[in-house]
Design an enzyme around this catalytic site. Structure first.
Site, PDB file in Angstrom:
ATOM      1  N   GLY A  32       6.420   3.854   4.325  1.00  0.00           N
ATOM      2  CA  GLY A  32       6.526   4.991   5.225  1.00  0.00           C
ATOM      3  C   GLY A  32       7.940   5.078   5.741  1.00  0.00           C
ATOM      4  N   GLY A  92       8.691   1.721   7.646  1.00  0.00           N
ATOM      5  CA  GLY A  92       8.568   0.404   7.052  1.00  0.00           C
ATOM      6  C   GLY A  92       7.556   0.387   5.932  1.00  0.00           C
ATOM      7  CG  LEU A 131      -2.037  -0.998   1.256  1.00  0.00           C
ATOM      8  CD1 LEU A 131      -2.704  -1.016   2.617  1.00  0.00           C
ATOM      9  CD2 LEU A 131      -3.056  -0.678   0.192  1.00  0.00           C
ATOM     10  N   GLY A 132       2.060   1.101   0.518  1.00  0.00           N
ATOM     11  CA  GLY A 132       2.925   2.271   0.538  1.00  0.00           C
ATOM     12  C   GLY A 132       4.153   2.013   1.384  1.00  0.00           C
ATOM     13  CG  ASP A 148       7.172  11.324  10.127  1.00  0.00           C
ATOM     14  OD1 ASP A 148       7.455  12.400   9.561  1.00  0.00           O
ATOM     15  OD2 ASP A 148       7.281  10.220   9.577  1.00  0.00           O
TER      16      ASP A 148
END
Ligand SMILES: *[C@@H]1O[C@H](CO)[C@@H](O)[C@H](O)[C@H]1NC(C)=O
Ligand SMILES: *[C@@H]1O[C@H](CO)[C@@H](O)[C@H](O)[C@H]1NC(C)=O
Ligand SMILES: *[C@@H]1O[C@H](CO)[C@@H](O)[C@H](O)[C@H]1NC(C)=O
Ligand SMILES: *[C@@H]1O[C@H](CO)[C@@H](O)[C@H](O)[C@H]1NC(C)=O
Ligand SMILES: *[C@@H]1O[C@H](CO)[C@@H](O)[C@H](O)[C@H]1NC(C)=O
Ligand SMILES: *[C@@H]1O[C@H](CO)[C@@H](O)[C@H](O)[C@H]1NC(C)=O
Ligand SMILES: *[C@@H]1O[C@H](CO)[C@@H](O)[C@H](O)[C@H]1NC(C)=O
Length: 808
Positions: free
Chosen positions: A526, A529, A523-524, A641
């Site tokens: 970051g 991780g 999904l992506g 973050d």
């Protein structure tokens, strides 16, 4: 003298004309910008085939959000704008990395898979091979033969988009995609029919049964040929026998010198005409809100147009609200979506349908209530009408109440219609002078909180005790004790089950490996991780997001479970829910609920800008979520973050903060990243990160401030200077302050009509944003204060200049 001058002038004129001619001739030859033997390979970063102007490109584009990260789509896209909007693709053939597109030496355009097997070739019919190919300035990719005539054109096999200069000939069609990011054929089709009618249809995949037309141009004329024309000026119309017989575009599209134009059958079934300023930010930083905007929609109102078709644009038992041509679907109170991921599928009642038998809730007046929806109508499915001056809203309710078949009543001031299940074609609009009265069972259970209920039972018991004889009292006491005992046991059991529900589950690595099909669908990525999509066998319909931490340091290991359980204790509407975790050997994974609408970054910086109100609500939600982290949960959590990539959105666009609570585990990593000046995220880091000053909750306030300014302008502080070279990230902040101090706030939201109509809120948000990005952390307000200021609960004073930016 005079005649000499004229001769001179004509001489120059002749030279000029000659030059012009040769320029045109050269242009004709250089049209051929792709030679025989040219080849492009997917995933190899080789430059795409560009049009002479550089505005369009032909090549491979990575497919985001796909199961397999390495899929590519052969496409044509706008190459000079940051969105790189795709206008044509071989959407039926996503190909893996290493696939090639080649214009063979024989002049055939062929798509090969990585092993060299042919997947597709451009059909040129009897014309044979081409002598070259060209990506034209119009966005048309063509194969040409020796006399420069086109034997194959991408314009002739459109996917969902049309460009100026393109025509949809008789029996041609556009097919919508599945969703904004899934290019596979979707549910709608626009057809230029043989009979001259332009028609929008729904298709039910995968059987491709054509359901019905929901819009037609009513231009049937059997004896002449018709086509849909998108002219160079940016206007779309229907042409029959070389005559414009029907304008589809009726609004001003803006000149094609200043604007790009495009028309697309979108995934929601609306044919939209978009324009977008050609200007680049680098060239002119004064325009903030530069993106595609919808100029016209066909149909104008999807909610209204689907009136006589099946269930309507939003499915059964729902109602549709038109917003700029986009159908937004809602469920009435007492109903919930059939499929929360797709609101267009309709709503189901949260109660049993009326059985019209004795004992049914609908037959007991006390158990029934009516939910009122103003300006709402379900125009079909009525079966009885009462009308007359004596009818008011209460008699209308009574009328429906006394009839067990009645699902809802519609009242318009003098008449009352009874409606039966399923309700269809529901619509809400200010011009509808009708009130919907929806019959639902009265729900006493959920509206009361358990405590007050217990108290009322006690009061009841007490009053009963006082009012009865001793013997009866004894009996009553006995009964009550028995009842209370059972109630208590039930409560205990409830408590147990709820603690195991709310507590975190520990998963084995194998379970998660299976849930994600071997960590396939990414999904992506970051900062901590990679995130994968998965499904647990225990809850098959519900997706989960699994984050695999790859940077947990040795010292962090011990803290892992402590931190994870702290995250597990957080419960807030605006935080992503942690469902469980895995801590096995070197594998540390977190299991979260899945958010269907992706991240704020993709929403904000994507193709269609979210509405001003949506942006406001998202800002409020994030502020509340951060307030909770900072002040309201058992131990303070600094996020560290905060950025749009870490704000996820559920199906109702409720913002949910993710990645919180990980900072302690990974703080050293994080600060190292900040201090080594990584481009891309630096924009959100407060100045104290770079000064080794102490890190407090105010770093989150700073990041929130930057993000708030981005949400106002709908643009990224990172890519603010869109050109080839990036300027300092602070540019956005600088520019916003500049506009603010010069009282030119409207520049920030140019082209954003909704925001322009709400300049008071724009100003308030900008001021709050500037307070948040003060260099001195102590000047920045707390998140609670920020939330209050945003919502207008308290005044916002004039913020000082956030020093340190403009001077640099
Ligand atoms: C797009 O949607 C189709 C049908 O729902 C699905 O089979 C396909 O895998 C999706 N493609 C991507 C890239 O997600
Ligand atoms: C739509 O157009 C494509 C060619 O672009 C054609 O192959 C297909 O048959 C058309 N579909 C319909 C339903 O007309
Ligand atoms: C086409 O038919 C219409 C009536 O349906 C008629 O008015 C028109 O003249 C015809 N045009 C041609 C070119 O035959
Ligand atoms: C279409 O619009 C143009 C102006 O934009 C107008 O001149 C023309 O008459 C219109 N045509 C039709 C058929 O309405
Ligand atoms: C509906 O309209 C009535 C009267 O016009 C008003 O009192 C009521 O507050 C409205 N309800 C909602 C939910 O807006
Ligand atoms: C709308 O309905 C109300 C009664 O509910 C009536 O008084 C009013 O005149 C109506 N307005 C219009 C514009 O029809
Ligand atoms: C629900 O509450 C109403 C009053 O609000 C009461 O009249 C009715 O009896 C209650 N119904 C049940 C089932 O408790």
């Amino acid at each position: 003298m005079a005649s000499q001058a004229t001769t001179f002038t004509s001489f120059f004129l002749i030279i000029l004309v000659f030059h012009l001619f040769s320029a045109i001739l050269v242009a004709g030859q250089s049209d051929c910008n792709v030679n025989l033997g040219s080849i492009l390979s997917a995933g190899d970063n080789n430059p795409p085939w560009l049009s002479p102007s550089g505005e369009f490109a032909f090549g491979f584009r990575p497919l985001l959000h796909s199961n397999n990260e390495d899929l590519f789509l052969l496409s044509i896209w706008f190459n000079k704008i940051p969105e790189q909007t795709i206008v044509w693709s071989k959407n039926d053939h996503p190909v893996p990395k290493g696939s090639r597109i080649q214009l063979t030496n024989e002049g055939v355009l062929v798509l090969y898979d990585p092993r060299g097997v042919e997947i597709w070739r451009a059909q040129t019919g009897s014309n044979g091979g081409s002598s070259c190919a060209a990506m034209l300035n119009s966005g048309n990719f063509v194969l040409m033969n020796r006399d420069s005539s086109y034997i194959w054109e991408s314009f002739r096999i459109p996917t969902d988009t049309m460009l100026p200069g393109q025509r949809l000939s008789m029996r041609g069609n556009l097919t919508s995609r599945q969703s904004e990011t899934n290019y596979t054929d979707g549910r709608f089709q626009l057809r230029m029919q043989g009979d001259g009618n332009l028609v929008l249809y729904t298709i039910f995949l995968p059987t491709e049964i054509v359901n019905g037309a929901y819009w037609t141009s009513n231009t049937i004329r059997a004896n002449s040929s018709s086509q849909l024309v998108f002219d160079e000026a940016g206007y779309v119309y229907i042409q029959q026998a070389n005559e414009n017989i029907r304008n589809i575009t009726q609004r001003d599209m803006g000149s094609n010198q200043d604007f790009y134009h495009m028309a697309r059958l979108d995934f929601d079934g609306v044919f939209r005409h978009y324009n977008r300023p050609r200007r680049n930010y680098a060239a002119d930083a004064s325009s903030c809100a530069s993106s595609w905007s919808t100029v016209q929609t066909t149909p104008e109102n999807m909610c209204r147009i689907m009136d006589n078709l099946g269930s309507g644009a939003c499915g059964y038992n729902s109602y549709c609200v038109n917003s700029d041509g986009k159908p937004n679907c809602f469920c009435p109170e007492g109903y919930s979506p059939l499929d929360p991921l797709d609101m267009h599928r309709g709503c189901k009642p949260n109660f049993n349908l009326p059985s019209c038998q004795q004992g049914g809730w609908e037959s007991n007046v006390e158990f029934v209530e009516f939910k009122q929806l103003n300006n709402t109508d379900w125009p079909l499915t009525d079966y009885e009408l009462q009308t007359g001056p004596e009818i008011d809203i209460n008699t209308c309710k009574e009328f429906c109440l006394r009839d067990c078949f009645c699902a809802a009543a519609i009242y318009n001031g003098k008449s009352c219609w009874k409606k039966k299940f399923p309700l269809s074609n529901g619509r809400q609009s200010p011009d509808l002078n009708k009130t919907a009265l929806i019959k639902v069972p009265r729900n006493n259970e959920t509206s009361l909180c358990p405590k007050s209920k217990d108290q009322s039972t006690l009061v009841l018991v007490g009053s009963l005790l006082l009012g009865s004889s001793v013997f009866l009292n004894f009996l009553l006491l006995l009964t009550i004790s028995v009842v209370l005992f059972f109630l208590y046991r039930k409560k205990l059991r409830n408590l147990e089950s709820s603690s195991s529900l709310h507590g975190l589950r520990r998963y084995t690595y194998k379970e998660l490996e299976e849930a994600t099909g071997g960590f396939k669908q990414q999904l992506g990525r970051g900062s901590f991780g990679t995130v994968y999509k998965g499904v647990l066998p225990s809850i098959p319909k519900r997706f989960i997001a699994i984050k695999r931490l790859d940077k947990v340091e040795k010292e962090g290991e011990k803290e892992f479970t402590t931190e994870v359980s702290a995250i597990g204790k957080t419960h807030h509407k605006n935080l992503v829910i942690l469902l469980g975790y895995c801590d096995e050997g070197n594998n540390r994974l977190l299991v979260y609920e899945y958010m269907s609408n992706g991240s704020l970054a993709s929403l904000l910086f994507g193709i269609s800008r979210p509405h001003w109100n949506q942006r406001l609500n998202i800002a409020f939600g994030i502020a509340r979520g951060l307030t909770y982290l900072h002040e309201e949960c058992s131990s303070q959590i600094i996020h560290c973050d905060v950025k749009p990539q870490n704000i996820l959105l559920d199906e109702y666009l409720t913002p949910k903060i993710s990645d919180f609570g990980l900072a302690k585990l990974l703080l050293s990593e994080q600060s190292r990243a900040a201090r080594t000046h990584i481009r891309g995220t630096i924009g959100y880091f407060a100045p104290e990160w770079f000064r080794k000053a102490s890190i407090t909750v105010k770093v989150d306030v700073y990041s929130f401030g930057v993000m708030l300014l981005e949400m106002i302008c709908c643009m990224s502080s990172v890519g603010f200077a869109m050109g080839d070279q990036y300027e300092e990230e602070e540019a956005l902040i600088d520019w916003v302050y500049d506009c603010y101090s010069k009282r030119k706030l409207n520049k920030l939201v140019e082209n954003d009509e909704e925001a322009m109509n709400d300049m008071k809120s724009v100003e308030r948000l900008v001021m709050v944003g500037i307070w948040c990005i003060q260099e001195d952390p102590s000047l920045r307000p707390s998140m609670r204060r920020v939330a209050q200021m945003l919502e207008g609960v308290c005044e916002v004073s004039v913020p000082p200049r956030p020093s340190g930016f403009s001077s640099s």
